[in-house]
Write a protein that holds these residues in place. Structure first.
Motif, short mmCIF file in Angstrom:
data_model
loop_
_atom_site.label_atom_id
_atom_site.label_comp_id
_atom_site.label_asym_id
_atom_site.label_seq_id
_atom_site.Cartn_x
_atom_site.Cartn_y
_atom_site.Cartn_z
N GLY A 82 -8.88 35.14 38.08
CA GLY A 82 -8.02 34.80 36.96
C GLY A 82 -7.87 33.31 36.74
O GLY A 82 -7.32 32.88 35.73
N VAL A 83 -8.36 32.49 37.68
CA VAL A 83 -8.30 31.04 37.56
C VAL A 83 -9.61 30.54 36.96
O VAL A 83 -10.69 30.86 37.44
N ALA A 84 -9.50 29.73 35.91
CA ALA A 84 -10.69 29.18 35.26
C ALA A 84 -10.97 27.76 35.74
O ALA A 84 -12.08 27.44 36.17
N ILE A 85 -9.96 26.89 35.66
CA ILE A 85 -10.14 25.48 36.00
C ILE A 85 -8.94 25.01 36.81
O ILE A 85 -7.80 25.36 36.51
N PRO A 106 11.92 5.76 32.24
CA PRO A 106 10.93 5.66 33.32
C PRO A 106 9.51 5.78 32.79
O PRO A 106 9.27 6.40 31.76
N ARG A 107 8.58 5.17 33.52
CA ARG A 107 7.16 5.27 33.20
C ARG A 107 6.42 5.71 34.47
O ARG A 107 6.83 5.40 35.58
N PHE A 108 5.30 6.43 34.27
CA PHE A 108 4.58 6.99 35.41
C PHE A 108 3.08 6.74 35.29
O PHE A 108 2.52 6.83 34.19
N LEU A 109 2.48 6.44 36.44
CA LEU A 109 1.02 6.44 36.54
C LEU A 109 0.58 7.89 36.71
O LEU A 109 1.06 8.58 37.61
N PHE A 110 -0.31 8.32 35.86
CA PHE A 110 -0.79 9.69 35.91
C PHE A 110 -2.29 9.67 36.19
O PHE A 110 -3.09 9.32 35.33
N GLY A 111 -2.65 10.03 37.42
CA GLY A 111 -4.06 10.08 37.79
C GLY A 111 -4.58 11.49 37.68
O GLY A 111 -4.01 12.42 38.27
N THR A 112 -5.65 11.69 36.93
CA THR A 112 -6.21 13.03 36.74
C THR A 112 -7.69 13.03 37.07
O THR A 112 -8.40 12.05 36.82
N ASP A 113 -8.13 14.13 37.61
CA ASP A 113 -9.55 14.29 37.93
C ASP A 113 -10.31 14.50 36.60
O ASP A 113 -10.16 15.54 35.96
N LEU A 114 -11.08 13.51 36.19
CA LEU A 114 -11.68 13.53 34.85
C LEU A 114 -12.69 14.67 34.63
O LEU A 114 -12.67 15.29 33.55
N PRO A 115 -13.57 15.00 35.57
CA PRO A 115 -14.52 16.09 35.31
C PRO A 115 -13.82 17.41 34.97
O PRO A 115 -14.19 18.09 34.01
N THR A 116 -12.78 17.77 35.74
CA THR A 116 -12.09 19.03 35.45
C THR A 116 -11.14 18.89 34.27
O THR A 116 -10.93 19.86 33.52
N ARG A 117 -10.56 17.72 34.08
CA ARG A 117 -9.67 17.51 32.94
C ARG A 117 -10.41 17.70 31.63
O ARG A 117 -9.90 18.30 30.67
N LEU A 118 -11.64 17.21 31.56
CA LEU A 118 -12.42 17.32 30.32
C LEU A 118 -12.91 18.74 30.07
O LEU A 118 -13.31 19.08 28.95
N ILE A 210 -3.46 24.32 36.53
CA ILE A 210 -4.38 25.47 36.55
C ILE A 210 -4.47 26.09 35.16
O ILE A 210 -3.45 26.45 34.57
N GLU A 211 -5.68 26.19 34.67
CA GLU A 211 -5.90 26.88 33.39
C GLU A 211 -6.44 28.27 33.68
O GLU A 211 -7.37 28.44 34.47
N GLN A 212 -5.89 29.28 33.01
CA GLN A 212 -6.23 30.66 33.27
C GLN A 212 -7.51 31.06 32.53
O GLN A 212 -7.85 30.50 31.50
N SER A 213 -8.17 32.06 33.09
CA SER A 213 -9.37 32.60 32.45
C SER A 213 -9.00 33.64 31.40
O SER A 213 -9.82 33.98 30.54
N GLY A 214 -7.79 34.16 31.49
CA GLY A 214 -7.32 35.16 30.54
C GLY A 214 -7.54 36.59 30.99
O GLY A 214 -7.19 37.54 30.28
N GLU A 215 -8.10 36.77 32.18
CA GLU A 215 -8.37 38.12 32.68
C GLU A 215 -7.08 38.86 33.04
O GLU A 215 -6.99 40.08 32.87
N ILE A 216 -6.10 38.12 33.54
CA ILE A 216 -4.83 38.74 33.93
C ILE A 216 -3.68 37.92 33.36
O ILE A 216 -3.87 36.77 32.93
N GLY A 217 -2.49 38.49 33.38
CA GLY A 217 -1.33 37.79 32.86
C GLY A 217 -0.85 36.67 33.76
O GLY A 217 -1.22 36.59 34.94
#
Length: 451
Positions: A82-85, A106-118, A210-217
């Motif tokens: 059920g997990v896609a990314i 407040p301000r925040f540094l937000f570090g994201t993994d670019l390959p999976t984010r895209l 976590i982005e869902q694949s849509g297979e389950i709720g």
């Protein structure tokens, strides 16, 4: 009757005006205070309405900023049906921008993994870009950043400019605006760059988006992820956890606390070793212990806290319910003062017109008619106070939202405004009830003599 009541109020204009202003301010204060909770609900609802995925973080942590979980767990989450990314994230507080301390907003540094984010089908920040571009794979390891419109306008920056954050000079390649004050606070960079700048633990992340694949709720997926990490060891977040997160002695401290916990439970190392040896000599006891351990593992808490948009909403409902109680107590003080003001105004008005009421009753007015007249006067004050209080509250809310657009958002729903008018009218009726009852107890002759 209504015209008579209006005439009586206008005949004592100063006293009526002061009473009306007291009630107006009380209702305006009530609207303003409860708009805090209303604004919070609307902001969070608007924010999490944009987030279709779910977030895995450290149990007990209020937001990802305070969460620390093992980086390697991302691969296990990815294998859950059920997990896609799975997108690892690091969040850290910004202390300085352009050499100036950052306190509020407040301000925040937000570090994201670019390959999976895209790879995400729905990227909140990527979809909110209004000028420039979002980060690409070529931006890995660089100080290229995407910032919000609020941050850009506050520091007078635009695409191509540089901005100094926590002593690091960053290149602005994109500007975004999500429309939520909870989201428009991030300075977005490659996750490894943020890790290096903040000296974040190399083996940890703040959370996984976590982005869902849509297979389950969603609910079923949340439980599957929790089950995957049930029985694992990961300390729940504590207020002191942030201060200890980067300490070199963290492991020693954790071992020390664990030792104290074991000692309090009576589980000494010697007892553990003895139990292990005894188990080797008795196969039936070993099988029994295995069953017990399995049962304990099944009932153990998950080492991950997984939240969907609905979970955040439930937490907010609990918080706003407590907040409403506090706001109600604060409002009650002003309302009590307003009610006493109405009673005082109506009582003084009645005492000044005792002879008038006596003459009216002598000419055929019933006690009911007198009560209706006095109640009509106080009700008019209540209705006007509610309407004017609602208008004044809306003006104050608009000014606050305009003046502090990046820090707070207040919202007064139509239901709140209607409640203010009804509540104010009820106060007016109750405020005039005692003077009305007091008047009806006098006979016409007593009223004329008293005058």
């Amino acid at each position: 009757m209504l015209k008579f009541a209006i005439k009586n109020l206008l005949s004592r204009s100063v006293r009526s005006f002061l009473c009306l202003m007291g009630l107006t301010i009380a209702i305006a204060g009530m609207v303003g205070l409860f708009s805090i909770a209303g604004g919070l609900e609307e902001t969070v609802s608007q924010t999490f309405g944009k987030i279709s995925g779910i977030v895995a973080m450290q149990p007990g942590a209020p937001i990802p900023l305070f969460s620390r979980i093992p980086r390697a767990w991302g691969a296990e989450i990815k294998d859950v049906p059920g997990v896609a990314i799975v997108n690892p994230e690091i969040w850290s507080r910004v202390n300085l921008i352009e050499g100036k301390p950052v306190i509020s907003p407040p301000r925040f540094l937000f570090g994201t993994d670019l390959p999976t984010r895209l790879e995400l089908k729905h990227g909140i920040y990527r979809e909110a870009i209004y000028e420039g571009r979002f980060l690409t794979l070529e931006d890995r390891g660089t100080l290229n950043t995407v910032i919000s419109r609020q941050i850009a306008e506050q520091h007078e920056k635009q695409i191509g400019d540089q901005i100094e954050v926590n002593g690091q000079t960053m290149n602005i390649v994109g500007l975004y605006e999500s429309g939520s004050i909870l989201l428009d606070v991030a300075i977005i960079l490659d996750i490894e760059v943020v890790r290096e700048i903040t000296r974040f633990d190399p083996e940890s992340v703040s959370c996984f988006y976590i982005e869902q694949s849509g297979e389950i709720g969603n609910d079923e997926l949340v439980e599957k992820i929790k089950d995957q990490f049930r029985g694992r060891e990961l300390a729940s977040w504590q207020p002191t956890a942030l201060a200890l997160a980067n300490s070199s002695n963290t492991n020693l401290l954790q071992d020390f606390i664990t030792a104290i916990d074991d000692a309090l439970k009576g589980n000494t190392p010697t007892e553990k070793n003895s139990a292990s040896k005894a188990g080797q000599g008795d196969s039936k006891a070993a099988i029994s212990d295995l069953k017990i351990e399995k049962t304990e593992a099944e009932s153990a808490e998950s080492a991950l806290e997984v939240r969907s948009a609905s979970d955040w909403g439930e937490r907010l409902d609990t918080f706003t319910a407590d907040l409403d109680i506090f706001l109600g107590l604060m409002t009650g003080i002003g309302v009590l003062i307003a009610m006493l003001s109405i009673i005082n105004t109506m009582l003084m008005s009645v005492m000044e017109r005792v002879v008038d009421f006596g003459i009216l009753k002598a000419n055929g007015w019933s006690d009911r008619d007198v009560m209706l007249l006095i109640t009509a006067e106080s009700s008019l004050l209540g209705v006007l106070g509610g309407v004017l209080g609602g208008i004044l509250g809306l003006i104050a809310i608009a000014v606050v939202n305009w003046k502090f657009a990046s820090q707070v958002h207040l919202y007064a729903s139509p239901g709140l405004l209607l409640f203010g008018v009804v509540f104010s009218t009820l106060l007016g009726v109750l405020g005039g009830l005692y003077p009305a009852i007091w008047t009806t107890r006098m006979t016409p002759i007593d009223a004329i003599r008293r005058g």
